[in-house]
Design an enzyme around this catalytic site. Structure first.
Site, PDB file in Angstrom:
ATOM      1  N   ASN A  62       0.865  -1.178   0.000  1.00 50.72           N
ATOM      2  CA  ASN A  62       0.000   0.000   0.000  1.00 50.72           C
ATOM      3  C   ASN A  62       0.903   1.230   0.000  1.00 50.72           C
ATOM      4  OD1 ASN A  62      -1.734   2.111   0.480  1.00 50.72           O
ATOM      5  ND2 ASN A  62      -2.566   1.294   2.394  1.00 50.72           N
ATOM      6  N   VAL A  63       0.905   1.981  -1.099  1.00 48.15           N
ATOM      7  CA  VAL A  63       1.838   3.108  -1.222  1.00 48.15           C
ATOM      8  C   VAL A  63       1.548   4.226  -0.237  1.00 48.15           C
ATOM      9  CG1 VAL A  63       2.348   2.631  -3.651  1.00 48.15           C
ATOM     10  CG2 VAL A  63       0.476   4.216  -3.063  1.00 48.15           C
ATOM     11  N   ASN A  89       2.537   5.490 -10.413  1.00 46.59           N
ATOM     12  CA  ASN A  89       1.310   5.361 -11.185  1.00 46.59           C
ATOM     13  C   ASN A  89       0.093   5.020 -10.326  1.00 46.59           C
ATOM     14  OD1 ASN A  89      -0.321   4.580 -13.754  1.00 46.59           O
ATOM     15  ND2 ASN A  89      -0.318   2.705 -12.529  1.00 46.59           N
ATOM     16  N   SER A 150      -2.172  14.276 -14.346  1.00 51.69           N
ATOM     17  CA  SER A 150      -3.408  14.129 -15.104  1.00 51.69           C
ATOM     18  C   SER A 150      -3.811  15.462 -15.703  1.00 51.69           C
ATOM     19  CB  SER A 150      -4.530  13.627 -14.189  1.00 51.69           C
ATOM     20  OG  SER A 150      -5.787  13.720 -14.826  1.00 51.69           O
ATOM     21  N   TYR A 162      -9.193  14.569  -6.568  1.00 55.50           N
ATOM     22  CA  TYR A 162      -8.275  14.059  -7.592  1.00 55.50           C
ATOM     23  C   TYR A 162      -7.481  15.192  -8.235  1.00 55.50           C
ATOM     24  CZ  TYR A 162      -6.826  11.158 -11.598  1.00 55.50           C
ATOM     25  OH  TYR A 162      -6.094  10.471 -12.536  1.00 55.50           O
ATOM     26  N   ALA A 164      -6.760  18.135  -6.975  1.00 53.11           N
ATOM     27  CA  ALA A 164      -5.808  18.669  -6.002  1.00 53.11           C
ATOM     28  C   ALA A 164      -4.577  17.784  -5.899  1.00 53.11           C
ATOM     29  CB  ALA A 164      -6.475  18.810  -4.635  1.00 53.11           C
ATOM     30  N   LYS A 166      -3.400  15.608  -8.188  1.00 56.63           N
ATOM     31  CA  LYS A 166      -2.623  15.596  -9.421  1.00 56.63           C
ATOM     32  C   LYS A 166      -1.912  16.928  -9.662  1.00 56.63           C
ATOM     33  CE  LYS A 166      -3.379  11.360 -10.602  1.00 56.63           C
ATOM     34  NZ  LYS A 166      -2.261  10.375 -10.570  1.00 56.63           N
ATOM     35  N   ILE A 195      -7.854   8.077 -21.107  1.00 59.32           N
ATOM     36  CA  ILE A 195      -7.239   6.880 -21.682  1.00 59.32           C
ATOM     37  C   ILE A 195      -8.167   5.684 -21.486  1.00 59.32           C
ATOM     38  CG2 ILE A 195      -5.139   5.474 -21.739  1.00 59.32           C
ATOM     39  CD1 ILE A 195      -4.659   8.454 -22.301  1.00 59.32           C
TER      40      ILE A 195
END
Length: 252
Positions: A62-63, A89, A150, A162, A164, A166, A195
Site C-alpha cells: 500500500n503506497v 502510477n 493528469s 483528484y 488537487a 494531481k 485513456i
C-alpha cells in the site's frame, strides 16, 4: 539511460496504465518490480512482463503506508541489486461534487472521499519517491522517476480531491527535479488525458461519448501510447522537471 537491464519500480503495476507501461518496458529488456495491492493481478502482470521479454517480480504494498513502502523498496534493492527508476502510477478515484443540493438538502463531499484520494495519489507519490531516491543515492545509481499526473490537475468538475492531488504531483515533479539533479536522478511527469482503461471503462456510455466528442482527435488515448512516452522519458537524458501532456489536444 538504457532500458535494457535497468531496474524500474512501477506502482499500480498490476493493471491499467501501470501494467501497460511495465509490459512495454519489459519488451525493451527492462527488469520490473511491480507494486500493487492484489497478489492475483500482480502474478498475471509479472507473467505478462516475462512473456514480453523482461524479468519481473511482484510486491504487495500500500503506497500510502510509510512502513510498507520502505520495506518494499529495501526488498526490491535486495532482489535486483539496484534501482534505476520509478513510475508513480498508483491512484484511485472517489469522484463527487464538493456540494450538491438534492430535495432541499445539501450533500457534501465527505472527508473520507477527500482523504483517501490524497493518501494514495499524493502522499503515496511522496513516500515512494522519497524512499526510492534515498535508496538510489545510497546505491550510487542514476536514473529517472516518473510521476503520473493528469489533465485534471488544471481543475475538473466532480474531482476536487483528484485534481488537487494531481496538481500537487505536478508541482512536486518540478521541485524534485531541481533537488535531485545533483545525484544524477531526473524527475519528470506525464499528464494523460482520457485513456481507455478499466477506470474510464466504468463510466456511463453517454458520459464517455460526450467526453470523447470534446477531444480534438475524437478518440481516447491508448495505454500503449502512454507506455511509449514513458520509455521515451527514460531514454532521453535531458528531459527533467517538466510534465509531458498526452491528452489528444483536450483542455478542460
Amino acid at each position: 539511460m538504457q532500458l535494457k537491464d535497468s531496474v524500474i519500480i512501477v506502482t499500480g503495476g498490476g493493471q491499467g496504465l501501470g501494467r501497460a507501461m511495465a509490459e512495454y518496458l519489459a519488451s525493451q529488456g527492462a527488469r520490473l518490480a511491480l507494486v500493487d495491492l492484489g497478489q492475483e493481478r500482480l502474478d498475471e502482470a509479472v507473467a505478462a512482463c516475462k512473456t514480453a521479454g523482461g524479468d519481473a517480480r511482484g510486491y504487495v504494498c500500500n503506497v500510502a503506508n510509510e512502513d510498507q513502502v520502505s520495506d518494499m523498496v529495501n526488498q526490491v534493492a535486495t532482489d535486483f541489486g539496484t534501482i534505476n527508476g520509478l513510475i508513480n502510477n498508483a491512484g484511485i478515484l472517489r469522484d463527487g461534487l464538493l456540494l450538491k443540493q438534492k430535495d432541499g438538502e445539501i450533500q457534501k463531499m465527505s472527508l473520507t472521499q477527500w482523504q483517501s484520494v490524497i493518501d494514495v495519489n499524493l502522499t503515496g507519490v511522496f513516500l515512494s519517491t522519497r524512499e526510492v531516491a534515498a535508496k538510489m543515492i545510497e546505491l550510487g545509481s542514476k536514473g529517472l522517476i516518473i510521476n503520473i499526473s493528469s489533465i485534471s490537475r488544471a481543475g475538473n468538475v466532480g474531482q476536487t480531491n483528484y485534481s488537487a492531488a494531481k496538481a500537487g504531483v505536478a508541482a512536486m515533479t518540478v521541485g524534485w527535479a531541481k533537488e535531485l539533479a545533483r545525484y544524477g536522478i531526473r524527475v519528470a511527469g506525464i499528464a494523460p488525458g482520457f485513456i481507455e482503461t478499466e477506470m474510464t471503462g466504468s463510466m456511463k456510455p453517454e458520459a464517455l461519448e460526450k467526453m470523447t466528442a470534446g477531444i480534438p482527435l475524437k478518440r481516447m488515448g491508448q495505454p500503449q501510447e502512454i507506455a511509449h512516452s514513458a520509455a521515451y522519458l527514460f531514454e532521453n537524458d535531458y528531459f527533467t522537471g517538466r510534465i509531458l501532456e498526452l491528452d489528444g489536444g483536450l483542455r478542460l
